[in-house]
Motif scaffolding. Structure first.
Motif, PDB file in Angstrom:
ATOM      1  N   VAL A  23       0.865  -1.287   0.261  1.00  0.00           N
ATOM      2  CA  VAL A  23       0.145   0.158   0.085  1.00  0.00           C
ATOM      3  C   VAL A  23       0.984   1.288   0.052  1.00  0.00           C
ATOM      4  O   VAL A  23       0.822   2.236  -0.768  1.00  0.00           O
ATOM      5  CB  VAL A  23      -0.966   0.214   1.429  1.00  0.00           C
ATOM      6  CG1 VAL A  23      -1.644   1.233   1.156  1.00  0.00           C
ATOM      7  CG2 VAL A  23      -1.887  -1.278   1.000  1.00  0.00           C
ATOM      8  N   GLY A  29      -4.274  -1.886  -3.707  1.00  0.00           N
ATOM      9  CA  GLY A  29      -5.166  -2.223  -2.736  1.00  0.00           C
ATOM     10  C   GLY A  29      -5.713  -0.966  -1.949  1.00  0.00           C
ATOM     11  O   GLY A  29      -6.193  -0.996  -0.988  1.00  0.00           O
ATOM     12  N   ILE A 115      -2.887  -6.324  -5.261  1.00  0.00           N
ATOM     13  CA  ILE A 115      -2.037  -6.994  -4.768  1.00  0.00           C
ATOM     14  C   ILE A 115      -2.274  -8.523  -4.856  1.00  0.00           C
ATOM     15  O   ILE A 115      -1.105  -9.225  -5.327  1.00  0.00           O
ATOM     16  CB  ILE A 115      -2.242  -6.769  -3.133  1.00  0.00           C
ATOM     17  CG1 ILE A 115      -2.243  -5.463  -2.709  1.00  0.00           C
ATOM     18  CG2 ILE A 115      -1.154  -7.596  -2.408  1.00  0.00           C
ATOM     19  CD1 ILE A 115      -2.487  -5.101  -1.178  1.00  0.00           C
ATOM     20  N   TYR A 143      -0.478  -5.272   3.833  1.00  0.00           N
ATOM     21  CA  TYR A 143      -1.690  -4.635   3.540  1.00  0.00           C
ATOM     22  C   TYR A 143      -2.446  -4.412   4.783  1.00  0.00           C
ATOM     23  O   TYR A 143      -2.903  -3.389   4.922  1.00  0.00           O
ATOM     24  CB  TYR A 143      -2.375  -5.369   2.289  1.00  0.00           C
ATOM     25  CG  TYR A 143      -3.714  -5.187   2.270  1.00  0.00           C
ATOM     26  CD1 TYR A 143      -4.308  -4.156   1.314  1.00  0.00           C
ATOM     27  CD2 TYR A 143      -4.889  -6.228   2.946  1.00  0.00           C
ATOM     28  CE1 TYR A 143      -5.618  -3.844   1.210  1.00  0.00           C
ATOM     29  CE2 TYR A 143      -6.253  -5.640   2.576  1.00  0.00           C
ATOM     30  CZ  TYR A 143      -6.467  -4.623   1.862  1.00  0.00           C
ATOM     31  OH  TYR A 143      -7.823  -4.448   1.582  1.00  0.00           O
TER      32      TYR A 143
END
Length: 211
Positions: A23, A29, A115, A143
């Motif tokens: 991220v 994501g 992802i 994440y």
């Protein structure tokens, strides 16, 4: 055993948690990171769901990668991910129905998470099952870490609670304290994720400058 936990494998696992966070560094994501972080509990569940699905989809694709025709590899990857997402969705509805309702359609949208597809295509298709499993766990936890941090900040400042438990004492409210209603708005999720990205990249740059 030493090969399973070699320096290279440790790097595969730890890199997404630090220097290559999906991220903060790869900016993947983001959509779900903004959508499910108004409270901590759904953020944790979404993070764990993505971690499990990423890890096991990586392993499955790695095991069958040499038998997948190149022209349909994306379709096969989507089928594997869709099957795992369906299983996770059913388990959530069976054992954590309230959280499943809060997550709404976002569990199903894990299928299109950048992802997941990125790791399948860039790593699992070219590496063994164990390495792919570590890569999936590492990226999933990287994440999840962002979701948990953003979710905790938003719930604490927006509602004065964490995991549904009131943290800020009632006496504070009696003295005039007010929750920050802006924290419950989607725009604040974007701002917090942006701040996280800035902090992560600043830390990486500072670390590189020390070398």
């Amino acid at each position: 055993m030493s090969k399973l936990f070699s320096k290279e494998n440790k790097e595969v696992f730890s890199s997404p948690l630090n220097l290559n966070n999906p991220v903060a560094v790869q900016v993947l994501g983001i959509c779900s990171a903004l959508a499910v972080t108004s409270q901590l509990k759904p953020a944790i569940v979404m993070g764990l769901s993505v971690t499990v699905i990423t890890a096991f989809s990586n392993v499955i694709i790695s095991l069958i990668r040499n038998t997948i025709p190149n022209r349909i590899r994306i379709i096969v990857q989507l089928v594997v991910v869709a099957a795992l997402v369906t299983i996770v969705s059913m388990l959530l509805k069976a054992f954590a129905y309230d959280v499943s309702v809060q997550l709404s359609v976002y569990v199903g949208l894990i299928i299109t998470n950048c992802i997941l597809m990125g790791r399948l295509e860039a790593f699992a298709m070219m590496n063994g099952p164990w390495e792919s499993f570590l890569d999936g766990i590492g990226n999933g936890l990287g994440y999840a870490f962002v979701l948990v941090v953003v979710g905790a900040i938003r719930e604490f400042l927006g509602n004065g609670s964490l995991l549904g438990f009131q943290i800020i004492p009632q006496s504070f409210y009696d003295m005039g304290y007010m929750n920050n209603g802006m924290m419950t708005m989607p725009a604040m999720a974007l701002i917090l994720v942006g701040c996280f990205i800035w902090a992560q990249r600043a830390a990486i740059e500072k670390k590189e400058n020390k070398k």
